[in-house]
Design an enzyme around this catalytic site. Structure first.
Site, PDB file in Angstrom:
ATOM      1  N   ARG A   1       0.944  -1.335   0.104  1.00 42.36           N
ATOM      2  CA  ARG A   1       0.086  -0.049  -0.010  1.00 42.36           C
ATOM      3  C   ARG A   1       0.891   1.284   0.254  1.00 42.36           C
ATOM      4  O   ARG A   1       1.575   1.482   0.984  1.00 42.36           O
ATOM      5  CB  ARG A   1      -0.987   0.203   1.136  1.00 42.36           C
ATOM      6  CG  ARG A   1      -2.042  -0.862   1.183  1.00 42.36           C
ATOM      7  CD  ARG A   1      -2.656  -1.292   2.385  1.00 42.36           C
ATOM      8  NE  ARG A   1      -3.618  -2.419   2.066  1.00 42.36           N
ATOM      9  CZ  ARG A   1      -4.938  -2.389   2.212  1.00 42.36           C
ATOM     10  NH1 ARG A   1      -5.511  -1.324   2.732  1.00 42.36           N
ATOM     11  NH2 ARG A   1      -5.759  -3.555   1.919  1.00 42.36           N
TER      12      ARG A   1
ATOM     13  N   SER B   1     -23.508 -13.901   9.811  1.00 44.04           N
ATOM     14  CA  SER B   1     -22.927 -12.846   9.217  1.00 44.04           C
ATOM     15  C   SER B   1     -22.641 -12.948   7.675  1.00 44.04           C
ATOM     16  O   SER B   1     -22.363 -14.111   7.217  1.00 44.04           O
ATOM     17  CB  SER B   1     -21.327 -12.811   9.845  1.00 44.04           C
ATOM     18  OG  SER B   1     -20.434 -11.928   9.309  1.00 44.04           O
TER      19      SER B   1
ATOM     20  N   THR C   1      -8.815  -6.113   0.310  1.00 45.01           N
ATOM     21  CA  THR C   1     -10.014  -5.429   0.570  1.00 45.01           C
ATOM     22  C   THR C   1     -11.017  -6.093  -0.420  1.00 45.01           C
ATOM     23  O   THR C   1     -12.234  -6.200  -0.206  1.00 45.01           O
ATOM     24  CB  THR C   1      -9.578  -4.084   0.183  1.00 45.01           C
ATOM     25  OG1 THR C   1      -8.661  -3.686   0.873  1.00 45.01           O
ATOM     26  CG2 THR C   1     -10.973  -3.131   0.283  1.00 45.01           C
TER      27      THR C   1
ATOM     28  N   THR D   1     -11.275   4.247  26.521  1.00 41.78           N
ATOM     29  CA  THR D   1     -10.796   5.315  25.642  1.00 41.78           C
ATOM     30  C   THR D   1     -11.246   6.762  25.852  1.00 41.78           C
ATOM     31  O   THR D   1     -12.606   6.844  26.205  1.00 41.78           O
ATOM     32  CB  THR D   1     -10.961   4.570  24.248  1.00 41.78           C
ATOM     33  OG1 THR D   1     -10.264   5.378  23.339  1.00 41.78           O
ATOM     34  CG2 THR D   1     -12.540   4.663  23.478  1.00 41.78           C
ATOM     35  N   THR D   2     -10.296   7.542  25.256  1.00 38.55           N
ATOM     36  CA  THR D   2     -10.636   8.768  25.245  1.00 38.55           C
ATOM     37  C   THR D   2     -12.123   9.186  24.679  1.00 38.55           C
ATOM     38  O   THR D   2     -11.952   8.834  23.357  1.00 38.55           O
ATOM     39  CB  THR D   2      -9.479   9.629  25.191  1.00 38.55           C
ATOM     40  OG1 THR D   2      -8.239   9.379  26.018  1.00 38.55           O
ATOM     41  CG2 THR D   2      -9.775  11.385  25.212  1.00 38.55           C
TER      42      THR D   2
ATOM     43  N   LYS E   1     -17.747   9.499   7.038  1.00 38.70           N
ATOM     44  CA  LYS E   1     -18.100   9.452   5.599  1.00 38.70           C
ATOM     45  C   LYS E   1     -18.749  10.654   5.077  1.00 38.70           C
ATOM     46  O   LYS E   1     -18.356  11.764   5.037  1.00 38.70           O
ATOM     47  CB  LYS E   1     -18.425   7.998   5.156  1.00 38.70           C
ATOM     48  CG  LYS E   1     -17.050   7.249   5.437  1.00 38.70           C
ATOM     49  CD  LYS E   1     -17.462   5.418   4.990  1.00 38.70           C
ATOM     50  CE  LYS E   1     -15.968   4.727   5.531  1.00 38.70           C
ATOM     51  NZ  LYS E   1     -16.011   3.359   5.669  1.00 38.70           N
TER      52      LYS E   1
END
Ligand SMILES: *Cc1c(COP(=O)(O)O)cnc(C)c1O
Length: 414
Positions: A21, A137, A363, A277-278, A248
């Site tokens: 990538r 799924s 992907t 987590t913050t 998005k």
């Protein structure tokens, strides 16, 4: 062990397979989207037209959104200052969660630092803690859902993509006493195809299963108020969890789930990926509120985008450049070779100042490598003309297959 040698050999391997990538170094140009400045290796910059952004409607540069972000930086400072539980719940998070619950006509909403985290944390928590849970799924599901399900160590059954019959067949064989969760998306991001939500909900109802719907590529984009495909089809009340992103079409950052008050409170109370987590910066929460409110009231962006999607599709058809003819807003132009796909992308960038990132394995499946094009309301007729001219030129030069030679092969490959 020679660690460095190990890393290098693995990297060499993916380079050889043409799926290393390379990032394209850009400076987005607020006020001129989809134009951006590209910084090349010699640190020179050039103007490129971006054709692969997930800022689908250009909301990342919308004046209301930018203004909200500026104002709340001045009002509250940069960060949230803590986890949600320990001093980090800012009033803008509370307002944003109310806005999201309203958007999806659900009782409650819960914010996460990204869509990825919302899928991963919610699915792993539900599937791990509902006793004996079986997850069904869709085989096309996003990595964030797959990772969440995997992490839960629950029993997982994969059903054929967008196939309620296969789902029904598989779910009917599960012990009726076991809790079941069906995880799927509304708009799939690499093909742009749309799932049969109603039919999947019918199966869920028949077998008393929870439904988990990822609307990441649909929020802001579909439905009269941008509530996604479930809103467009009047099905919000039939979904247990609607998940989405603020990164998005809303043009900011963050992820969320919406659902019943009890389910949301449960995830809030048990999901590690939410608790430890913050919290998001207050300014990005305020910017998201501005973006969601704008798209609840304005259809202009959605309608113009549809017009541009159709224009690009028509122009590609005219030149017989193969692309998936799905209903959604994503146009995958099929190259079907990892190296060539990268080459096309490089040539578009270097010769035509057009930026479309190549999409390769993992992907998408090998042999289905593509250029994933996302027209926005801000692409002009002349940028569309330039795009299709550039693709046509490259298709000619490299002797790539045109639609007529192609359609059967690609149907088989997918
Ligand atoms: C991008 C994406 C996500 C993750 O959302 P982020 O906010 O970018 O982390 C989740 N699901 C799907 C289908 C996606 O394409």
């Amino acid at each position: 062990m020679d660690y460095d040698k190990f890393f290098r050999s693995k990297l060499d391997q993916i380079r050889q397979e043409g799926r290393y990538r390379y990032f394209t170094d850009l400076k987005r140009d607020a006020g001129h989207f989809p134009q951006a400045n590209r910084i090349s290796d010699d640190a020179r910059s050039s103007t490129v037209t971006v054709w692969c952004s997930n800022d689908y409607l250009g909301m990342g540069q919308h004046p209301d959104v930018i203004k909200a972000m500026h104002e709340v930086i001045d009002e509250c400072g940069s960060g949230a200052g803590g986890t949600r539980n320990i001093s980090g719940t800012n009033h803008y998070h509370v307002l944003l969660e109310e806005e999201l619950a309203d958007l999806h006509q659900q009782e409650s909403a819960l914010l996460f630092t990204s869509g990825y985290v919302s899928n991963w944390a919610t699915l792993s928590t539900l599937a791990a803690t509902l006793p004996g849970c079986v997850v069904l799924s869709d085989e096309g599901n996003h990595a964030s859902m797959i990772e969440g399900i995997r992490q839960s160590n629950c029993e997982k059954i994969i059903f054929r993509h967008n196939d309620p019959h296969d789902l029904k067949n598989k779910i009917s064989k599960i012990d009726p006493e076991k809790p079941k969760l069906i995880a799927f998306e509304s708009v799939y991001s690499m093909e742009g195809d749309i799932s049969p939500i109603k039919e999947i909900c019918d199966v869920a109802d028949e077998f008393n299963a929870l439904t988990y719907l990822d609307e990441v590529h649909a929020v802001g984009m579909y439905g009269p108020r941008g509530g996604g495909i479930s809103e467009r089809e009047g099905l919000t009340h039939r979904i247990s969890v609607i998940e989405g992103t603020l990164g998005k079409a809303f043009g900011v950052i963050g992820g969320y789930i919406t659902g019943s008050a009890n389910l949301i409170d449960y995830v809030r109370s048990f999901a590690s990926g939410f608790i430890f987590t913050t919290a998001l910066p207050p300014a990005t929460a305020a910017a998201s509120i501005a973006s969601i409110r704008h798209l609840k009231n304005s259809r202009t962006e959605r309608e113009l985008q549809k017009v541009n999607v159709q224009k690009v599709r028509d122009a590609l058809d005219e030149r017989q450049i193969p692309h998936f003819a799905t209903e959604g807003h994503i146009i995958p132009v099929m190259v079907c070779d990892a190296e060539l796909c990268k080459k096309m992308s490089d040539e578009l960038l270097d010769r035509f100042n057009i930026y479309i990132q190549p999409i390769n394995y993992p992907t998408v499946p090998r042999g289905t490598e593509r250029l994933r094009i996302t027209p926005t309301p801000l692409h002009t007729d002349s940028t569309i003309k330039d795009l299709v001219h550039a693709l046509d030129t490259l298709w000619q030069e490299y002797g790539l297959q045109r639609t007529d030679q192609f359609s059967n092969r690609i149907r088989l490959a997918i």
